[in-house]
Design a protein around this motif. Structure first.
Motif, PDB file in Angstrom:
ATOM      1  N   ARG A 193    -109.520 -29.963 136.106  1.00 56.37           N
ATOM      2  CA  ARG A 193    -109.580 -28.538 136.439  1.00 56.37           C
ATOM      3  C   ARG A 193    -110.970 -27.927 136.450  1.00 56.37           C
ATOM      4  NH1 ARG A 193    -106.862 -26.913 130.622  1.00 56.37           N
ATOM      5  NH2 ARG A 193    -108.454 -25.427 130.043  1.00 56.37           N
ATOM      6  N   ALA A 211    -121.316 -28.681 125.910  1.00 57.45           N
ATOM      7  CA  ALA A 211    -121.338 -29.687 124.850  1.00 57.45           C
ATOM      8  C   ALA A 211    -119.959 -29.736 124.203  1.00 57.45           C
ATOM      9  CB  ALA A 211    -122.392 -29.295 123.821  1.00 57.45           C
ATOM     10  N   ARG A 255    -108.091 -20.597 119.513  1.00 55.34           N
ATOM     11  CA  ARG A 255    -107.304 -21.546 120.287  1.00 55.34           C
ATOM     12  C   ARG A 255    -106.171 -22.169 119.476  1.00 55.34           C
ATOM     13  NH1 ARG A 255    -111.797 -20.319 122.289  1.00 55.34           N
ATOM     14  NH2 ARG A 255    -112.036 -20.249 124.550  1.00 55.34           N
ATOM     15  N   LYS A 294    -100.537 -22.566 118.547  1.00 55.35           N
ATOM     16  CA  LYS A 294     -99.891 -23.818 118.122  1.00 55.35           C
ATOM     17  C   LYS A 294     -98.927 -23.529 116.972  1.00 55.35           C
ATOM     18  CE  LYS A 294    -103.614 -26.517 119.961  1.00 55.35           C
ATOM     19  NZ  LYS A 294    -105.017 -26.174 120.025  1.00 55.35           N
TER      20      LYS A 294
HETATM   21  C1  TC6 Z   1    -123.222 -26.082 124.593  1.00 58.07           C
HETATM   22  O1  TC6 Z   1    -122.896 -26.474 125.680  1.00 58.07           O
HETATM   23  C2  TC6 Z   1    -124.497 -26.379 123.971  1.00 58.07           C
HETATM   24  C3  TC6 Z   1    -125.352 -27.223 124.559  1.00 58.07           C
HETATM   25  C4  TC6 Z   1    -126.593 -27.605 123.942  1.00 58.07           C
HETATM   26  C5  TC6 Z   1    -126.501 -28.976 123.322  1.00 58.07           C
HETATM   27  C6  TC6 Z   1    -127.807 -29.494 122.804  1.00 58.07           C
HETATM   28  N1  TC6 Z   1    -115.917 -28.459 123.496  1.00 58.07           N
HETATM   29  O2  TC6 Z   1    -110.180 -22.270 126.147  1.00 58.07           O
HETATM   30  P1  TC6 Z   1    -109.057 -23.179 126.504  1.00 58.07           P
HETATM   31  C7  TC6 Z   1    -111.052 -27.173 124.335  1.00 58.07           C
HETATM   32  S1  TC6 Z   1    -122.178 -25.164 123.672  1.00 58.07           S
HETATM   33  C8  TC6 Z   1    -114.802 -28.914 122.924  1.00 58.07           C
HETATM   34  O3  TC6 Z   1    -107.744 -22.939 125.858  1.00 58.07           O
HETATM   35  P2  TC6 Z   1    -109.093 -22.154 129.199  1.00 58.07           P
HETATM   36  C9  TC6 Z   1    -110.381 -26.045 123.593  1.00 58.07           C
HETATM   37  O4  TC6 Z   1    -110.629 -26.143 122.212  1.00 58.07           O
HETATM   38  C10 TC6 Z   1    -120.681 -25.039 124.630  1.00 58.07           C
HETATM   39  N2  TC6 Z   1    -113.574 -28.471 123.236  1.00 58.07           N
HETATM   40  O5  TC6 Z   1    -108.850 -23.262 128.086  1.00 58.07           O
HETATM   41  C11 TC6 Z   1    -108.931 -26.279 123.957  1.00 58.07           C
HETATM   42  O6  TC6 Z   1    -108.453 -27.342 123.153  1.00 58.07           O
HETATM   43  P3  TC6 Z   1    -106.938 -27.353 122.654  1.00 58.07           P
HETATM   44  C12 TC6 Z   1    -120.839 -24.075 125.724  1.00 58.07           C
HETATM   45  C13 TC6 Z   1    -113.504 -27.518 124.152  1.00 58.07           C
HETATM   46  O7  TC6 Z   1    -108.694 -22.753 130.478  1.00 58.07           O
HETATM   47  C14 TC6 Z   1    -109.008 -26.813 125.388  1.00 58.07           C
HETATM   48  O8  TC6 Z   1    -110.340 -27.279 125.561  1.00 58.07           O
HETATM   49  N3  TC6 Z   1    -119.589 -23.941 126.393  1.00 58.07           N
HETATM   50  C15 TC6 Z   1    -114.631 -26.975 124.783  1.00 58.07           C
HETATM   51  O9  TC6 Z   1    -108.521 -20.854 128.762  1.00 58.07           O
HETATM   52  C16 TC6 Z   1    -108.726 -25.769 126.422  1.00 58.07           C
HETATM   53  O10 TC6 Z   1    -109.554 -24.652 126.196  1.00 58.07           O
HETATM   54  C17 TC6 Z   1    -118.694 -23.038 126.011  1.00 58.07           C
HETATM   55  O11 TC6 Z   1    -118.893 -22.275 125.111  1.00 58.07           O
HETATM   56  C18 TC6 Z   1    -115.877 -27.494 124.433  1.00 58.07           C
HETATM   57  N4  TC6 Z   1    -117.017 -27.061 125.000  1.00 58.07           N
HETATM   58  O12 TC6 Z   1    -110.680 -21.921 129.212  1.00 58.07           O
HETATM   59  C19 TC6 Z   1    -117.422 -23.020 126.793  1.00 58.07           C
HETATM   60  N5  TC6 Z   1    -114.239 -26.029 125.653  1.00 58.07           N
HETATM   61  O13 TC6 Z   1    -106.111 -27.398 123.887  1.00 58.07           O
HETATM   62  C20 TC6 Z   1    -116.248 -22.984 125.876  1.00 58.07           C
HETATM   63  C21 TC6 Z   1    -112.908 -25.973 125.572  1.00 58.07           C
HETATM   64  O14 TC6 Z   1    -106.867 -28.552 121.789  1.00 58.07           O
HETATM   65  N6  TC6 Z   1    -115.001 -23.071 126.558  1.00 58.07           N
HETATM   66  N7  TC6 Z   1    -112.446 -26.877 124.673  1.00 58.07           N
HETATM   67  O15 TC6 Z   1    -106.752 -26.065 121.884  1.00 58.07           O
HETATM   68  C22 TC6 Z   1    -114.456 -22.046 127.240  1.00 58.07           C
HETATM   69  O16 TC6 Z   1    -115.037 -20.984 127.415  1.00 58.07           O
HETATM   70  C23 TC6 Z   1    -113.070 -22.229 127.764  1.00 58.07           C
HETATM   71  O17 TC6 Z   1    -112.489 -23.292 127.050  1.00 58.07           O
HETATM   72  C24 TC6 Z   1    -112.965 -22.570 129.278  1.00 58.07           C
HETATM   73  C25 TC6 Z   1    -111.516 -22.934 129.620  1.00 58.07           C
HETATM   74  C26 TC6 Z   1    -113.411 -21.351 130.088  1.00 58.07           C
HETATM   75  C27 TC6 Z   1    -113.840 -23.754 129.621  1.00 58.07           C
END
Ligand code: TC6
Length: 698
Positions: free
Chosen positions: A57, A63, A277, A281
């Motif tokens: 998707r 990260a 999130r 559950k």
């Molecule tokens: C970063 O990138 C730093 C970089 C520097 C490094 C040096 N990681 O939100 P949903 C899981 S920091 C792990 O319900 P949606 C979430 O926990 C990151 N897991 O879906 C959930 O798991 P569950 C910067 C993640 O469609 C499942 O995916 N990025 C991550 O409503 C579904 O998630 C962000 O901050 C992740 N990064 O929204 C983006 N992302 O099913 C954070 C999601 O077991 N994510 N999960 O409960 C979001 O904003 C939203 O998840 C979305 C999708 C818009 C991608």
């Protein structure tokens, strides 16, 4: 090669596909897989260019947040990005869904970026209390300039692809399948190069050197991001992009990233990310529990709550019937709804046409029979058991079989309400927070007979109407208001003992609460608090302090009467300390022979917040909340608890439960039974545990 990243070829273009559901987060395996697939693509003589895409998707949502908090295993994301940026063949990022955080940073390391129009890009790290730590703060300003980069990085907001294209973040918007579009784009590229690297783009950022934009942003953030650590560090990092060579800027970004990661705020905000999130559950109501369809709704009562609830349904496109007992009350309710919408239109957040569409979805009625076809009925009448039971009896007689019958009670027993109907399994609590059209929290209250599909329906409908739905058990005040009772009691005791309402409020606000308890009491209504107190006293329960009675007798009901704990000037919501209240408090102290003492802000905060923690622990142990983290979500979305402190239970974990317990025991010695420590808190403190560990064990 690891399976989470695959390499294949489409004609003369190599495709690197990340397959790490659900959101292709950049776990260690993905980082390694990207390096391996890149090497394969570069060695593939048949590939003149490469495309990087996400399977499922989305592109890459960043990260892997679950890996935070422990040392990150090699390869470092910065090294992965550098390998793409330095690749000898052109690399095109093919974006669909979202390219967020590290995902956008990887894309910025590619030579070109294309996206489908529905995609979104963003650097939301600041919402996790960190900053883009893989070159995002250095590369993005080179594309869009410091001003736009600062806005994106300090807000974390997502930018729709067409806008990102306009800003220069994307090179093209492609139609249809993103990989097909990117392959077409790549086929037209000259494999011999040169392949443009964002890091080499100096012209935009050079113009920002020495600009006032950085200090202006810092000053603005002091107001809009009060108390937050990461936003200011984001500004420092973007300024480094303007002032330092690329490699040195990256180094500075790394340092600042490390500072953010080590700060308690990032731990709190990452906790909040997972807590939000986890709320969906429910162990015995799994995600695939079939929910009942809710195509139409009805709300009983067009007062402040009922009107706000009806707006929620209309906002989500669900036709809603609004019932009142008199034409006058109905007209008043509809006028308030129309005024609320008009206010949103005036602020430019809603079009006139959309307002009219929403208003047309609300059908007023005085006839209970008009509720017969509603799939879900929410009762929002006067908070009195006899009144509610009468309404449910009548509702039972008209509602169609299978309709969900919800009560918006904030404290009353759901089972006693369900018991007067012939269908207790269909009855549930849906506790909205005032103003119901604004506040995000919804406590879904499970009665002892509530059917599982009714729970699933209420949770799902809550989400559909834009609420953060948290399932709670049926006890006095449920979870949020139950915890608020000892909290408010401490506020009143502190005033009895020597503090003034404005000192208590300021101490809590300085600590991060959106509002202090007395200003909140004035907003909710002193008469409402008084009524709850009278009921609890009649039931022999602890019930706040007599100061509320005195205020009630003075007819100071809060903001609505222009006077409560504070006074309010006409048309203003600003609380102003009032000598009349001070005199009342002094009189109360004299009557009860209380010698006022100086009370520190530290004592205020500890007593107030630990009162929440102790009651939260009791509610948790009784099963009224499924998880400590659910309690945190309730306080963040319903009570203005600062997200960067993670919620009361996370905050207690961060202080350390033995220290929290020691203070509670000291309070107990001073004030007695009301500070009896929660047995769960005692157990966890003794075993060196935490609420988070308790959640994980469940
Ligand atoms: C970063 O990138 C730093 C970089 C520097 C490094 C040096 N990681 O939100 P949903 C899981 S920091 C792990 O319900 P949606 C979430 O926990 C990151 N897991 O879906 C959930 O798991 P569950 C910067 C993640 O469609 C499942 O995916 N990025 C991550 O409503 C579904 O998630 C962000 O901050 C992740 N990064 O929204 C983006 N992302 O099913 C954070 C999601 O077991 N994510 N999960 O409960 C979001 O904003 C939203 O998840 C979305 C999708 C818009 C991608």
């Amino acid at each position: 090669m690891t399976q989470v990243v695959q390499y294949s070829r489409r004609g003369a273009v190599g495709v690197i596909l990340v397959e790490n559901p659900p959101v292709n987060a950049l776990s260690q395996a993905v980082r390694q897989g990207l390096l391996d697939a890149l090497r394969q693509g570069l060695e593939d003589d048949g590939a003149r260019a490469l495309v990087l895409a996400g399977g499922g998707r989305t592109f890459i949502a960043g990260a892997d947040i679950a890996e935070f908090g422990r040392p990150l295993a090699a390869p470092d994301l910065n090294d992965v990005i550098a390998a793409f940026e330095d690749a000898a063949k052109p690399v095109v990022a093919a974006i669909h869904g979202t390219a967020l955080g590290g995902g956008l940073e990887v894309a910025l390391g590619c030579h070109y970026r294309v996206a489908v129009a529905k995609a979104m890009v963003g650097l939301p790290e600041v919402k996790l209390g960190i900053l883009p730590g893989a070159g995002g703060t250095q590369r993005l300003p080179r594309l869009v300039g410091a001003h736009v980069a600062l806005t994106m990085i300090t807000s974390g907001e997502f930018v729709p692809a067409p806008k990102a294209h306009e800003l220069g973040i994307l090179d093209a918007i492609v139609e249809g399948d993103p990989v097909d579009g990117a392959v077409r784009f790549a086929e037209a590229l000259d494999p011999a190069g040169p392949h443009p690297r964002v890091r080499d783009r100096a012209e935009r950022i050079a113009a920002d050197r020495g600009s006032a934009v950085f200090d202006e942003k810092r000053r603005a953030l002091e107001k809009t991001a009060r108390g937050l650590f990461a936003p200011q560090r984001c500004v420092d990092a973007v300024q480094a992009a303007a002032e330092l060579p690329f490699e040195e800027g990256l180094k500075r970004e790394r340092e600042l990233f490390g500072q953010c990661m080590a700060h308690p705020q990032s731990k709190a905000l990452i906790h909040v990310f997972f807590a939000e999130r986890a709320i969906g559950k429910i162990p015995d109501v799994p995600a695939d529990t079939p929910a009942r369809p809710v195509a139409t709704a009805a709300v009983l009562g067009a007062g402040t709550m009922g009107g706000g609830i009806a707006m929620n349904f209309a906002n989500a496109g669900i036709p809603v019937t609004l019932l009142e007992t008199s034409q006058e009350a109905l007209d008043r309710g509809l006028a308030t709804i129309a005024r609320n919408y008009a206010g949103t239109v005036a602020k430019g957040r809603l079009t006139q046409a959309e307002m009219e569409r929403r208003l047309s979805l609300i059908t007023p009625t005085l006839d209970m029979a008009a509720l017969a076809e509603a799939d879900m009925v929410v009762e929002a009448v006067f908070e009195d058991m006899a009144v509610k039971q009468d309404v449910f009896r009548r509702l039972d007689a008209v509602a169609k079989p299978g309709a969900v019958l919800a009560t918006n009670t904030s404290t009353l027993d759901i089972d006693a309400i369900a018991a007067v109907t012939s269908r207790p399994a269909d009855v549930i609590g849906m506790h909205f927070f005032s103003p119901a059209n604004v506040m995000k929290l919804l406590e879904v209250v499970r009665g002892s007979a509530t059917a599982k599909d009714v729970i699933a329906t209420a949770m799902q409908t809550g989400r559909k109407i834009g609420k953060v739905s948290v399932l709670v058990g049926n006890c006095d005040g449920f979870v949020g208001n139950r915890m608020l009772m000892p909290y408010s009691r401490q506020a009143e005791l502190l005033v009895e003992e020597g503090a003034w309402p404005e000192q208590v409020d300021k101490a809590l606000q300085d600590w991060g609460m959106a509002m202090g308890p007395f200003a909140m009491g004035d907003l909710a209504g002193v008469d409402v608090t008084w009524r709850i107190r009278q009921r609890r006293l009649a039931e022999g329960k602890a019930a706040g302090s007599p100061l509320t009675d005195r205020l009630y007798l003075m007819e100071r009901y809060g903001q609505k009467t222009g006077a409560g704990w504070y006074r309010y000037e006409a048309g203003s919501r600003t609380p102003l300390p009032d000598d009349a209240v001070k005199r009342m408090i002094e009189n109360h102290r004299e009557t009860h022979q209380i010698r006022p003492r100086a009370i520190s802000d530290e004592e205020i905060v500890k007593r107030m917040i630990y009162a929440l923690v102790n009651e939260g622990a009791k509610a948790l142990e009784e099963g009224m909340a499924l998880r400590a983290s659910d309690i945190d979500v309730i306080y963040l979305y319903g009570y203005g608890f600062p997200a960067w402190r993670g919620g009361p239970m996370h905050y207690a974990d961060s202080v350390g439960l033995p220290a929290v317990l020691a203070d509670i025991r000291a309070f107990q010695q001073h004030s007695g039974a009301e500070w009896t420590p929660a047995p769960l808190l005692e157990r966890l403190a003794a075993e060196g545990g935490s609420f988070a560990a308790h959640d994980r064990r469940r």
